[in-house]
Design an enzyme around this catalytic site. Structure first.
Site, PDB file in Angstrom:
ATOM      1  N   SER A   1       2.211 -31.187  19.566  1.00  0.00           N
ATOM      2  CA  SER A   1       1.480 -30.593  18.604  1.00  0.00           C
ATOM      3  C   SER A   1       1.710 -29.258  18.109  1.00  0.00           C
ATOM      4  O   SER A   1       2.580 -28.681  18.801  1.00  0.00           O
ATOM      5  CB  SER A   1      -0.077 -30.512  19.143  1.00  0.00           C
ATOM      6  OG  SER A   1      -0.933 -29.772  18.305  1.00  0.00           O
TER       7      SER A   1
ATOM      8  N   TYR B   1      -5.845 -27.993  26.605  1.00  0.00           N
ATOM      9  CA  TYR B   1      -5.088 -29.087  25.636  1.00  0.00           C
ATOM     10  C   TYR B   1      -3.628 -28.560  25.333  1.00  0.00           C
ATOM     11  O   TYR B   1      -2.610 -29.249  25.329  1.00  0.00           O
ATOM     12  CB  TYR B   1      -5.865 -29.420  24.385  1.00  0.00           C
ATOM     13  CG  TYR B   1      -5.024 -30.329  23.283  1.00  0.00           C
ATOM     14  CD1 TYR B   1      -4.984 -31.847  23.356  1.00  0.00           C
ATOM     15  CD2 TYR B   1      -4.437 -29.778  22.435  1.00  0.00           C
ATOM     16  CE1 TYR B   1      -4.683 -32.552  22.635  1.00  0.00           C
ATOM     17  CE2 TYR B   1      -3.957 -30.429  21.419  1.00  0.00           C
ATOM     18  CZ  TYR B   1      -3.819 -31.763  21.550  1.00  0.00           C
ATOM     19  OH  TYR B   1      -3.181 -32.608  20.428  1.00  0.00           O
TER      20      TYR B   1
END
Length: 276
Positions: free
Chosen positions: A143, A156
């Site tokens: 990401s 995360y």
């Protein structure tokens, strides 16, 4: 039907929706035999039908990527059926929405098991096959916030940072075997991801609502498919994502200030009693 043919073969995890689903269909459109892996077996069958309609061969396997044995079996089954493995897309993952001090032990362990260990298991199993073949391409989906951490996503971000480091190491290690490895860093993407974030609160609802309807996952899927076989170490999506990564490198204190504004706005909008 003889499933051993001249088609190239891809495995896509997290293939029941979002980036994984779109990538599987895009690869099928380009003539691949695609093995779809995720926990939702019924949804996978629907995606498999889309892949076949697009012109590819497809098989669905219900797999929990946090279980090493299931990932090993997925890759072994693929090679047994199709005789090869050309592309591995490690995409499965989920989110935890909480500040670091609010994150529970269980939440941290679960997200590590799925987001990081699942990718690690996929890399290891695929690498063994591709080294023997002396060919192949592994894509690990991280990401943009695997390059720069943001508030409310510490757990995360930690897993996505770990994927970046794992991918960097693996890319160099597999060079002698002519195996490509690419790290994929999407920005905010229009998927079911926000619907399945763990640890949801009224604050997470406010945060996620503002992020809906951004990058189309098909854009990411097309880029992954177009990169197969190319020497591309990393794909970072969107101008904003690239700017965030650049600013984090040259002026991390400036990005901290920007992120603090974002943090305070979310807390204020969610108006959780007693929170500062």
């Amino acid at each position: 039907m003889d499933s051993r043919n001249d088609r190239k073969v891809a495995v896509v995890t997290g293939a029941s929706s979002g980036i994984g689903e779109c990538t599987a269909v895009e690869l099928a459109r380009r003539g691949y035999a695609v093995v779809l892996a995720a926990r939702r077996a019924e949804k996978l069958q629907q995606v498999a039908e889309r892949c076949r309609a697009a012109g590819g061969e497809a098989a669905a396997r219900a797999v929990d990527v946090s279980d090493r044995a299931q990932v090993d079996d997925l890759v072994a089954w693929t090679v047994e059926r199709f005789g090869r493995l050309d592309v591995m897309v490690n995409n499965a993952g989920h989110g935890v929405h909480a500040r670091v001090h609010e994150t529970t032990d269980q939440q941290m362990r679960e997200i590590l098991d799925v987001n990081f260990c699942g990718v690690f298991y996929g890399c290891r199993a695929a690498a063994a096959v591709m080294i023997r073949q002396r060919s192949g391409h592994i894509f690990n989906v991280s990401s943009v916030i695997g390059k720069r951490g943001v508030p409310f996503s510490g757990a995360y971000c930690a897993t996505k940072f770990a994927i970046v480091g794992l991918t960097d190491s693996l890319r160099v290690e597999l060079k002698p075997y002519h195996v490509r490895v690419t790290c994929v860093c999407p920005a905010l993407t229009r998927t079911e991801f926000f619907d399945s974030i763990r640890g949801g609160t009224s604050r997470s609802g406010k945060t996620c609502e503002r992020f809906r309807g951004l990058t189309d996952p098909q854009v990411i899927a097309r880029k992954i498919a177009a990169t197969v076989g190319k020497k591309r170490p990393e794909i970072v999506f969107t101008a904003g994502g690239k700017l965030l990564v650049l600013l984090s490198t040259i002026s991390p204190r400036l990005v901290d200030r920007i992120m603090k504004i974002y943090h305070d706005r979310i807390v204020k909008e969610s108006a959780m009693p007693g929170e500062k």
